[in-house]
Design an enzyme around this catalytic site. Structure first.
Site, PDB file in Angstrom:
ATOM      1  CG  ASP A   1      10.370   9.648  -7.594  1.00  0.00           C
ATOM      2  OD1 ASP A   1       9.631   8.894  -6.936  1.00  0.00           O
ATOM      3  OD2 ASP A   1      10.353  10.886  -7.480  1.00  0.00           O
TER       4      ASP A   1
ATOM      5  CD  GLU B   1       2.530   8.533  -7.237  1.00  0.00           C
ATOM      6  OE1 GLU B   1       2.036   9.631  -7.561  1.00  0.00           O
ATOM      7  OE2 GLU B   1       3.218   8.378  -6.199  1.00  0.00           O
TER       8      GLU B   1
END
Length: 316
Positions: free
Chosen positions: A17, A199
Protein backbone atom coordinates in the site's frame (compact mmCIF):
# COMPACT_ATOMS: atom_id res chain seq x y z
CA UNK A 1 17.94 1.62 -15.89
CA UNK A 2 16.83 5.15 -15.03
CA UNK A 3 17.96 7.29 -12.11
CA UNK A 4 19.50 4.35 -10.28
CA UNK A 5 16.46 2.08 -10.12
CA UNK A 6 14.61 -0.25 -12.46
CA UNK A 7 10.95 0.25 -13.11
CA UNK A 8 8.49 -2.54 -12.37
CA UNK A 9 10.86 -4.51 -10.17
CA UNK A 10 10.91 -4.77 -6.36
CA UNK A 11 12.27 -1.46 -5.08
CA UNK A 12 11.38 -1.13 -1.38
CA UNK A 13 10.89 -4.64 -0.07
CA UNK A 14 7.94 -5.76 2.05
CA UNK A 15 6.13 -2.45 1.94
CA UNK A 16 2.52 -2.75 0.81
CA UNK A 17 0.00 0.00 0.00
CA UNK A 18 2.83 2.46 -0.80
CA UNK A 19 2.31 6.20 -0.84
CA UNK A 20 4.80 8.84 -1.98
CA UNK A 21 4.25 12.58 -1.88
CA UNK A 22 6.61 15.26 -3.17
CA UNK A 23 6.16 18.46 -1.20
CA UNK A 24 6.38 21.97 -2.65
CA UNK A 25 9.99 22.24 -1.47
CA UNK A 26 10.97 19.18 -3.52
CA UNK A 27 11.28 16.82 -0.55
CA UNK A 28 9.89 13.30 -1.03
CA UNK A 29 8.11 11.38 1.74
CA UNK A 30 7.28 7.68 1.69
CA UNK A 31 4.90 5.68 3.85
CA UNK A 32 3.25 2.27 3.55
CA UNK A 33 1.75 -0.61 5.48
CA UNK A 34 4.51 -2.35 7.44
CA UNK A 35 4.38 -6.17 7.75
CA UNK A 36 3.52 -6.10 11.47
CA UNK A 37 0.62 -3.67 10.83
CA UNK A 38 1.54 -2.02 14.13
CA UNK A 39 2.46 1.59 13.32
CA UNK A 40 3.09 4.32 10.78
CA UNK A 41 6.57 5.01 9.46
CA UNK A 42 7.94 7.75 7.24
CA UNK A 43 11.00 8.08 5.03
CA UNK A 44 12.33 11.35 3.69
CA UNK A 45 14.67 12.13 0.78
CA UNK A 46 15.64 14.95 -1.56
CA UNK A 47 15.36 12.47 -4.45
CA UNK A 48 12.90 9.76 -5.41
CA UNK A 49 15.72 7.23 -5.67
CA UNK A 50 16.95 8.13 -2.19
CA UNK A 51 13.77 6.88 -0.52
CA UNK A 52 14.92 3.30 -0.97
CA UNK A 53 17.75 3.56 1.55
CA UNK A 54 16.44 6.49 3.60
CA UNK A 55 16.10 6.02 7.34
CA UNK A 56 12.64 4.85 8.32
CA UNK A 57 11.16 6.59 11.37
CA UNK A 58 8.06 5.43 13.22
CA UNK A 59 6.01 8.56 13.88
CA UNK A 60 3.02 6.81 15.46
CA UNK A 61 2.44 3.41 17.10
CA UNK A 62 -0.77 1.46 17.55
CA UNK A 63 -2.74 1.54 20.79
CA UNK A 64 -2.50 -1.34 23.24
CA UNK A 65 -6.26 -1.86 23.20
CA UNK A 66 -9.46 -0.47 21.75
CA UNK A 67 -9.67 1.35 18.41
CA UNK A 68 -6.41 1.62 16.45
CA UNK A 69 -4.88 -1.36 18.28
CA UNK A 70 -4.43 -3.77 15.33
CA UNK A 71 -4.37 -3.84 11.52
CA UNK A 72 -2.86 -0.41 10.94
CA UNK A 73 -3.22 -0.18 7.18
CA UNK A 74 -2.51 1.99 4.16
CA UNK A 75 -1.35 5.35 5.56
CA UNK A 76 -1.35 8.34 3.24
CA UNK A 77 0.15 11.75 4.03
CA UNK A 78 -1.42 14.86 2.52
CA UNK A 79 -0.68 18.57 2.86
CA UNK A 80 -4.00 20.39 3.33
CA UNK A 81 -4.26 24.15 3.80
CA UNK A 82 -0.82 24.49 5.40
CA UNK A 83 -0.77 21.35 7.55
CA UNK A 84 0.23 17.71 7.17
CA UNK A 85 -2.37 15.01 7.76
CA UNK A 86 -2.11 11.24 7.71
CA UNK A 87 -5.12 9.12 6.81
CA UNK A 88 -5.03 5.45 7.75
CA UNK A 89 -7.22 2.55 8.82
CA UNK A 90 -7.10 0.55 12.02
CA UNK A 91 -8.97 -2.18 13.87
CA UNK A 92 -9.70 -3.14 17.47
CA UNK A 93 -7.82 -6.15 18.85
CA UNK A 94 -11.04 -7.27 20.56
CA UNK A 95 -12.82 -7.06 17.19
CA UNK A 96 -10.05 -7.26 14.62
CA UNK A 97 -12.25 -6.61 11.58
CA UNK A 98 -13.80 -3.50 13.11
CA UNK A 99 -11.71 -1.49 10.65
CA UNK A 100 -12.36 2.26 10.49
CA UNK A 101 -10.58 5.31 9.03
CA UNK A 102 -8.60 7.63 11.32
CA UNK A 103 -6.74 10.93 11.01
CA UNK A 104 -3.48 12.30 12.43
CA UNK A 105 -2.47 15.97 12.30
CA UNK A 106 1.17 17.08 12.39
CA UNK A 107 1.78 19.77 15.00
CA UNK A 108 4.60 21.37 13.04
CA UNK A 109 6.12 21.64 9.58
CA UNK A 110 8.45 18.64 9.88
CA UNK A 111 6.52 15.37 9.53
CA UNK A 112 9.49 13.30 10.64
CA UNK A 113 10.50 15.16 13.80
CA UNK A 114 7.42 17.07 14.92
CA UNK A 115 4.68 15.44 16.98
CA UNK A 116 1.43 14.09 15.58
CA UNK A 117 -1.98 14.60 17.19
CA UNK A 118 -4.74 12.02 16.93
CA UNK A 119 -7.94 13.54 15.57
CA UNK A 120 -9.81 10.27 15.98
CA UNK A 121 -12.09 8.57 13.51
CA UNK A 122 -12.99 10.36 10.31
CA UNK A 123 -16.35 12.04 10.84
CA UNK A 124 -19.25 11.75 8.43
CA UNK A 125 -21.53 14.64 7.53
CA UNK A 126 -24.14 15.37 10.18
CA UNK A 127 -26.99 14.01 8.04
CA UNK A 128 -25.07 10.94 6.83
CA UNK A 129 -26.34 7.76 8.54
CA UNK A 130 -24.22 5.33 6.53
CA UNK A 131 -20.56 6.30 6.22
CA UNK A 132 -17.96 4.58 8.43
CA UNK A 133 -20.57 2.37 10.09
CA UNK A 134 -18.95 -0.80 8.69
CA UNK A 135 -15.53 -2.03 7.55
CA UNK A 136 -14.01 1.16 6.06
CA UNK A 137 -10.48 1.79 4.83
CA UNK A 138 -8.11 3.06 2.12
CA UNK A 139 -9.01 6.73 2.21
CA UNK A 140 -7.41 9.22 -0.15
CA UNK A 141 -8.03 12.94 -0.57
CA UNK A 142 -7.66 15.35 -3.47
CA UNK A 143 -8.48 18.94 -4.36
CA UNK A 144 -10.42 20.13 -7.38
CA UNK A 145 -11.74 23.61 -8.14
CA UNK A 146 -11.09 24.77 -4.59
CA UNK A 147 -12.90 21.85 -2.94
CA UNK A 148 -11.38 18.89 -1.12
CA UNK A 149 -12.78 15.41 -1.69
CA UNK A 150 -12.46 12.20 0.30
CA UNK A 151 -12.66 8.80 -1.39
CA UNK A 152 -12.70 5.53 0.54
CA UNK A 153 -13.71 1.87 0.48
CA UNK A 154 -16.49 0.50 2.67
CA UNK A 155 -18.13 -2.91 2.85
CA UNK A 156 -21.88 -3.45 2.65
CA UNK A 157 -24.23 -6.42 2.61
CA UNK A 158 -24.14 -9.76 4.39
CA UNK A 159 -21.90 -12.82 4.36
CA UNK A 160 -18.54 -11.97 2.81
CA UNK A 161 -19.90 -8.50 1.99
CA UNK A 162 -18.98 -6.30 -0.96
CA UNK A 163 -16.39 -3.51 -0.86
CA UNK A 164 -17.51 -0.37 -2.69
CA UNK A 165 -15.87 2.99 -3.34
CA UNK A 166 -17.54 6.15 -2.06
CA UNK A 167 -16.84 9.87 -2.46
CA UNK A 168 -17.85 12.96 -0.49
CA UNK A 169 -16.79 16.57 -0.24
CA UNK A 170 -14.81 17.49 2.88
CA UNK A 171 -15.80 20.17 5.39
CA UNK A 172 -12.43 20.00 7.14
CA UNK A 173 -9.55 17.51 7.16
CA UNK A 174 -11.30 15.15 9.58
CA UNK A 175 -14.97 15.64 8.64
CA UNK A 176 -17.11 15.23 5.54
CA UNK A 177 -19.41 17.98 4.33
CA UNK A 178 -21.72 15.90 2.16
CA UNK A 179 -23.46 12.54 2.34
CA UNK A 180 -21.60 9.66 0.70
CA UNK A 181 -22.04 8.95 -3.00
CA UNK A 182 -21.47 5.47 -4.41
CA UNK A 183 -18.63 5.80 -6.90
CA UNK A 184 -17.92 2.20 -7.89
CA UNK A 185 -19.09 -1.30 -7.01
CA UNK A 186 -17.58 -4.56 -8.31
CA UNK A 187 -19.50 -4.90 -11.58
CA UNK A 188 -17.05 -6.90 -13.67
CA UNK A 189 -15.51 -10.35 -13.42
CA UNK A 190 -12.03 -8.94 -12.69
CA UNK A 191 -13.39 -7.20 -9.58
CA UNK A 192 -14.88 -10.44 -8.32
CA UNK A 193 -12.34 -12.93 -6.98
CA UNK A 194 -12.83 -14.84 -3.74
CA UNK A 195 -14.05 -11.49 -2.48
CA UNK A 196 -15.89 -8.79 -4.45
CA UNK A 197 -13.70 -5.75 -3.88
CA UNK A 198 -13.08 -2.19 -5.04
CA UNK A 199 -10.56 -0.44 -2.76
CA UNK A 200 -7.31 1.54 -2.68
CA UNK A 201 -8.33 4.68 -4.64
CA UNK A 202 -5.69 7.07 -5.99
CA UNK A 203 -6.09 10.24 -8.06
CA UNK A 204 -4.02 11.78 -10.84
CA UNK A 205 -4.95 14.79 -12.97
CA UNK A 206 -3.81 15.53 -16.50
CA UNK A 207 -5.08 18.44 -18.53
CA UNK A 208 -8.85 18.60 -18.20
CA UNK A 209 -9.17 15.05 -16.94
CA UNK A 210 -9.22 13.38 -13.53
CA UNK A 211 -8.29 9.71 -13.32
CA UNK A 212 -9.04 7.63 -10.24
CA UNK A 213 -7.37 4.25 -10.10
CA UNK A 214 -8.46 1.58 -7.65
CA UNK A 215 -7.57 -1.98 -6.69
CA UNK A 216 -9.94 -4.86 -7.29
CA UNK A 217 -10.53 -8.50 -6.39
CA UNK A 218 -8.76 -10.40 -3.59
CA UNK A 219 -5.15 -9.76 -2.59
CA UNK A 220 -3.60 -12.77 -4.37
CA UNK A 221 -2.52 -12.97 -8.05
CA UNK A 222 -5.96 -11.81 -9.21
CA UNK A 223 -5.47 -8.40 -7.53
CA UNK A 224 -5.41 -5.73 -10.23
CA UNK A 225 -5.98 -2.03 -10.90
CA UNK A 226 -9.03 -0.51 -12.54
CA UNK A 227 -9.72 3.12 -13.39
CA UNK A 228 -12.49 5.72 -13.34
CA UNK A 229 -12.37 8.89 -15.44
CA UNK A 230 -14.07 12.28 -15.21
CA UNK A 231 -13.26 15.92 -15.98
CA UNK A 232 -12.21 18.79 -13.72
CA UNK A 233 -15.41 20.73 -14.47
CA UNK A 234 -17.79 17.83 -13.84
CA UNK A 235 -19.96 17.40 -10.77
CA UNK A 236 -17.72 14.94 -8.93
CA UNK A 237 -20.57 13.96 -6.60
CA UNK A 238 -22.69 12.80 -9.54
CA UNK A 239 -21.91 9.11 -10.20
CA UNK A 240 -22.87 9.60 -13.83
CA UNK A 241 -19.91 11.96 -14.19
CA UNK A 242 -17.52 9.03 -13.81
CA UNK A 243 -16.81 6.32 -16.38
CA UNK A 244 -15.23 3.02 -15.35
CA UNK A 245 -12.75 1.19 -17.55
CA UNK A 246 -14.19 -2.06 -18.88
CA UNK A 247 -10.99 -3.95 -18.15
CA UNK A 248 -8.18 -3.54 -15.61
CA UNK A 249 -5.44 -1.10 -16.58
CA UNK A 250 -2.76 -3.03 -14.66
CA UNK A 251 -2.83 -6.77 -13.90
CA UNK A 252 -0.61 -9.79 -13.25
CA UNK A 253 2.14 -10.41 -15.80
CA UNK A 254 3.60 -13.88 -15.25
CA UNK A 255 6.41 -13.35 -17.78
CA UNK A 256 7.72 -10.48 -15.68
CA UNK A 257 7.03 -12.14 -12.32
CA UNK A 258 4.60 -9.41 -11.36
CA UNK A 259 1.69 -10.90 -9.43
CA UNK A 260 -1.24 -9.06 -7.91
CA UNK A 261 -0.21 -5.47 -8.72
CA UNK A 262 -2.38 -3.06 -6.80
CA UNK A 263 -2.97 -0.36 -4.21
CA UNK A 264 -1.10 2.42 -5.94
CA UNK A 265 -0.41 6.11 -5.49
CA UNK A 266 1.02 8.72 -7.84
CA UNK A 267 4.02 11.00 -7.65
CA UNK A 268 6.47 12.71 -10.02
CA UNK A 269 10.20 12.28 -10.46
CA UNK A 270 12.65 15.17 -10.33
CA UNK A 271 12.04 15.87 -14.02
CA UNK A 272 8.29 16.09 -13.56
CA UNK A 273 7.48 12.73 -15.12
CA UNK A 274 4.41 11.03 -13.68
CA UNK A 275 5.16 7.90 -11.68
CA UNK A 276 2.81 5.20 -10.42
CA UNK A 277 3.85 3.72 -7.06
CA UNK A 278 2.32 0.29 -6.44
CA UNK A 279 2.90 -2.99 -4.69
CA UNK A 280 3.18 -6.44 -6.24
CA UNK A 281 4.43 -9.92 -5.45
CA UNK A 282 7.11 -11.88 -7.28
CA UNK A 283 5.62 -15.32 -6.62
CA UNK A 284 2.40 -16.85 -7.92
CA UNK A 285 1.81 -19.11 -4.93
CA UNK A 286 1.45 -17.46 -1.55
CA UNK A 287 2.40 -19.23 1.65
CA UNK A 288 -0.32 -18.86 4.25
CA UNK A 289 -2.96 -16.15 4.36
CA UNK A 290 -2.18 -13.55 1.64
CA UNK A 291 -3.09 -10.76 4.06
CA UNK A 292 -0.29 -11.69 6.44
CA UNK A 293 2.32 -12.75 3.90
CA UNK A 294 4.82 -9.85 3.91
CA UNK A 295 6.08 -10.21 0.34
CA UNK A 296 4.24 -7.35 -1.28
CA UNK A 297 6.98 -5.06 -2.54
CA UNK A 298 6.85 -1.41 -3.57
CA UNK A 299 7.53 -0.89 -7.27
CA UNK A 300 7.56 2.10 -9.62
CA UNK A 301 6.07 2.52 -13.07
CA UNK A 302 6.71 5.46 -15.37
CA UNK A 303 3.45 6.66 -16.89
CA UNK A 304 3.28 7.77 -20.50
CA UNK A 305 0.39 9.68 -22.02
CA UNK A 306 -1.44 9.10 -25.27
CA UNK A 307 -2.22 11.88 -27.75
CA UNK A 308 -5.80 11.99 -26.49
CA UNK A 309 -4.64 12.48 -22.90
CA UNK A 310 -5.09 8.98 -21.54
CA UNK A 311 -2.52 7.40 -19.19
CA UNK A 312 -0.51 4.49 -20.59
CA UNK A 313 0.35 1.94 -17.92
CA UNK A 314 3.04 -0.44 -19.09
CA UNK A 315 5.54 -2.86 -17.53
CA UNK A 316 7.89 -2.29 -20.47
Amino acid sequence: MDKGFKYNEPWILQRADPFIVRHDDGIYYFTASVPAYDGICLRKSTTLEGLKDAKEVEIWHKHNEGPMSIHIWAPEMHYIEGKWYIYFAGGDKDDIWNIRPYVLECQGDDPINDSWKELGKMQSADEDEFSFKAFSLDATVFKNNGKWYYVWAEKVGVGKQISNLYIAEMEKPNKLKTVQVLLSTPDYDWERGDFWVDEGPAVIKKGNNIFLTFSASDTGPSYCIGMLKTTVDADLLDPQSWVKSRYPVVETDEKRNIYGPGHNSFTVDEDGNDIMVYHARTESKIVGDPLYNPNRHTQLMKINWSKDGMPIFSFI
